[in-house]
Design a protein around this motif. Sequence first.
Motif, PDB file in Angstrom:
ATOM      1  N   GLY A   3       0.736  -1.203  -0.042  1.00 50.55           N
ATOM      2  CA  GLY A   3       0.013  -0.078  -0.005  1.00 50.55           C
ATOM      3  C   GLY A   3       0.940   1.351   0.195  1.00 50.55           C
ATOM      4  N   LEU A   4       1.941   1.187   0.751  1.00 49.79           N
ATOM      5  CA  LEU A   4       2.963   2.450   0.830  1.00 49.79           C
ATOM      6  C   LEU A   4       3.577   2.651  -0.718  1.00 49.79           C
ATOM      7  N   LYS A   5       3.793   1.486  -1.228  1.00 46.26           N
ATOM      8  CA  LYS A   5       4.322   1.636  -2.616  1.00 46.26           C
ATOM      9  C   LYS A   5       3.309   2.237  -3.460  1.00 46.26           C
ATOM     10  N   VAL A   6       2.059   1.713  -3.398  1.00 43.53           N
ATOM     11  CA  VAL A   6       0.895   2.075  -4.380  1.00 43.53           C
ATOM     12  C   VAL A   6       0.840   3.588  -4.243  1.00 43.53           C
ATOM     13  N   ALA A   7       0.854   4.129  -2.782  1.00 45.41           N
ATOM     14  CA  ALA A   7       0.516   5.628  -2.777  1.00 45.41           C
ATOM     15  C   ALA A   7       1.752   6.597  -3.130  1.00 45.41           C
ATOM     16  N   TYR A   8       3.012   5.860  -3.003  1.00 49.11           N
ATOM     17  CA  TYR A   8       4.213   6.423  -3.494  1.00 49.11           C
ATOM     18  C   TYR A   8       4.203   6.836  -4.961  1.00 49.11           C
ATOM     19  N   TYR A   9       3.841   5.877  -5.752  1.00 49.89           N
ATOM     20  CA  TYR A   9       3.926   5.801  -7.139  1.00 49.89           C
ATOM     21  C   TYR A   9       2.627   6.645  -7.802  1.00 49.89           C
ATOM     22  N   ARG A  10       1.407   6.529  -6.885  1.00 47.43           N
ATOM     23  CA  ARG A  10       0.524   7.183  -7.240  1.00 47.43           C
ATOM     24  C   ARG A  10       0.764   8.706  -7.319  1.00 47.43           C
ATOM     25  N   LYS A  11       1.375   8.965  -6.097  1.00 44.96           N
ATOM     26  CA  LYS A  11       1.498  10.515  -5.920  1.00 44.96           C
ATOM     27  C   LYS A  11       2.731  10.957  -6.801  1.00 44.96           C
ATOM     28  N   LEU A  12       3.665  10.092  -7.105  1.00 46.14           N
ATOM     29  CA  LEU A  12       4.793  10.248  -8.005  1.00 46.14           C
ATOM     30  C   LEU A  12       4.063  10.705  -9.550  1.00 46.14           C
ATOM     31  N   LYS A  13       2.911  10.270  -9.800  1.00 42.37           N
ATOM     32  CA  LYS A  13       2.154  10.173 -11.138  1.00 42.37           C
ATOM     33  C   LYS A  13       1.489  11.519 -11.279  1.00 42.37           C
ATOM     34  N   GLY A  14       1.172  12.329  -9.929  1.00 40.04           N
ATOM     35  CA  GLY A  14       0.298  13.205  -9.665  1.00 40.04           C
ATOM     36  C   GLY A  14      -1.167  12.770  -9.654  1.00 40.04           C
ATOM     37  N   LEU A  15      -1.551  11.588  -9.378  1.00 40.82           N
ATOM     38  CA  LEU A  15      -2.921  11.083  -9.245  1.00 40.82           C
ATOM     39  C   LEU A  15      -3.149  10.964  -7.815  1.00 40.82           C
ATOM     40  N   THR A  16      -4.885  11.398  -7.714  1.00 39.88           N
ATOM     41  CA  THR A  16      -5.281  11.101  -6.416  1.00 39.88           C
ATOM     42  C   THR A  16      -5.873   9.898  -6.581  1.00 39.88           C
ATOM     43  N   GLN A  17      -6.118   9.416  -5.158  1.00 42.31           N
ATOM     44  CA  GLN A  17      -7.074   8.153  -4.874  1.00 42.31           C
ATOM     45  C   GLN A  17      -8.082   7.732  -5.741  1.00 42.31           C
ATOM     46  N   GLU A  18      -8.964   8.760  -6.045  1.00 39.30           N
ATOM     47  CA  GLU A  18     -10.065   8.918  -6.890  1.00 39.30           C
ATOM     48  C   GLU A  18      -9.767   8.638  -8.292  1.00 39.30           C
ATOM     49  N   GLN A  19      -8.777   9.295  -8.666  1.00 41.01           N
ATOM     50  CA  GLN A  19      -8.442   9.274 -10.272  1.00 41.01           C
ATOM     51  C   GLN A  19      -7.616   7.821 -10.377  1.00 41.01           C
ATOM     52  N   LEU A  20      -7.108   7.258  -9.566  1.00 37.44           N
ATOM     53  CA  LEU A  20      -6.507   6.074  -9.831  1.00 37.44           C
ATOM     54  C   LEU A  20      -7.415   5.212  -9.624  1.00 37.44           C
ATOM     55  N   ALA A  21      -8.425   5.120  -8.713  1.00 40.94           N
ATOM     56  CA  ALA A  21      -9.630   4.072  -8.818  1.00 40.94           C
ATOM     57  C   ALA A  21     -10.454   4.175  -9.868  1.00 40.94           C
ATOM     58  N   GLU A  22     -10.528   5.287 -10.594  1.00 36.64           N
ATOM     59  CA  GLU A  22     -11.441   5.414 -11.788  1.00 36.64           C
ATOM     60  C   GLU A  22     -10.524   4.756 -13.028  1.00 36.64           C
ATOM     61  N   ILE A  23      -9.223   4.998 -12.850  1.00 35.10           N
ATOM     62  CA  ILE A  23      -8.657   4.211 -14.035  1.00 35.10           C
ATOM     63  C   ILE A  23      -8.684   2.781 -13.876  1.00 35.10           C
ATOM     64  N   MET A  24      -8.666   2.455 -12.739  1.00 39.22           N
ATOM     65  CA  MET A  24      -8.757   0.969 -12.535  1.00 39.22           C
ATOM     66  C   MET A  24     -10.127   0.436 -12.591  1.00 39.22           C
ATOM     67  N   GLY A  25     -10.967   1.304 -12.387  1.00 39.80           N
ATOM     68  CA  GLY A  25     -12.497   0.859 -12.402  1.00 39.80           C
ATOM     69  C   GLY A  25     -12.830   0.219 -11.014  1.00 39.80           C
ATOM     70  N   VAL A  26     -12.360   0.720  -9.805  1.00 43.82           N
ATOM     71  CA  VAL A  26     -12.554   0.245  -8.736  1.00 43.82           C
ATOM     72  C   VAL A  26     -13.189   1.375  -7.879  1.00 43.82           C
ATOM     73  N   GLY A  27     -13.595   0.973  -6.669  1.00 49.49           N
ATOM     74  CA  GLY A  27     -14.105   2.007  -5.854  1.00 49.49           C
ATOM     75  C   GLY A  27     -13.107   2.816  -4.808  1.00 49.49           C
ATOM     76  N   THR A  28     -13.142   3.934  -4.640  1.00 47.10           N
ATOM     77  CA  THR A  28     -12.158   4.644  -3.861  1.00 47.10           C
ATOM     78  C   THR A  28     -11.806   4.148  -2.608  1.00 47.10           C
TER      79      THR A  28
END
Length: 66
Positions: A3-28
């Motif tokens: 989870g820490l790695k996911v958060a790190y790389y998500r933030k590195l790409k400038g994405l919010t949890q909501e944006q990444l969840a939408e890309i993946m097709g899962v809930g926030t």
Amino acid sequence: MIGLKVAYYRKLKGLTQEQLAEIMGVGTSFLGQIEAVNINKAISLDTLFRISKALEIPPHKLLDFT
């Protein structure tokens, strides 16, 4: 730890949890549980590969804890 790695790389790409969840097709809330340090959420290999694809990184980067 993943989870820490996911958060790190998500933030590195400038994405919010909501944006990444939408890309993946899962809930926030699902993504929030994965990233939460105080929640031990097991994820499947399918989910691991979906996260890595959405973040445009190789899956092994999420598993490298050195």
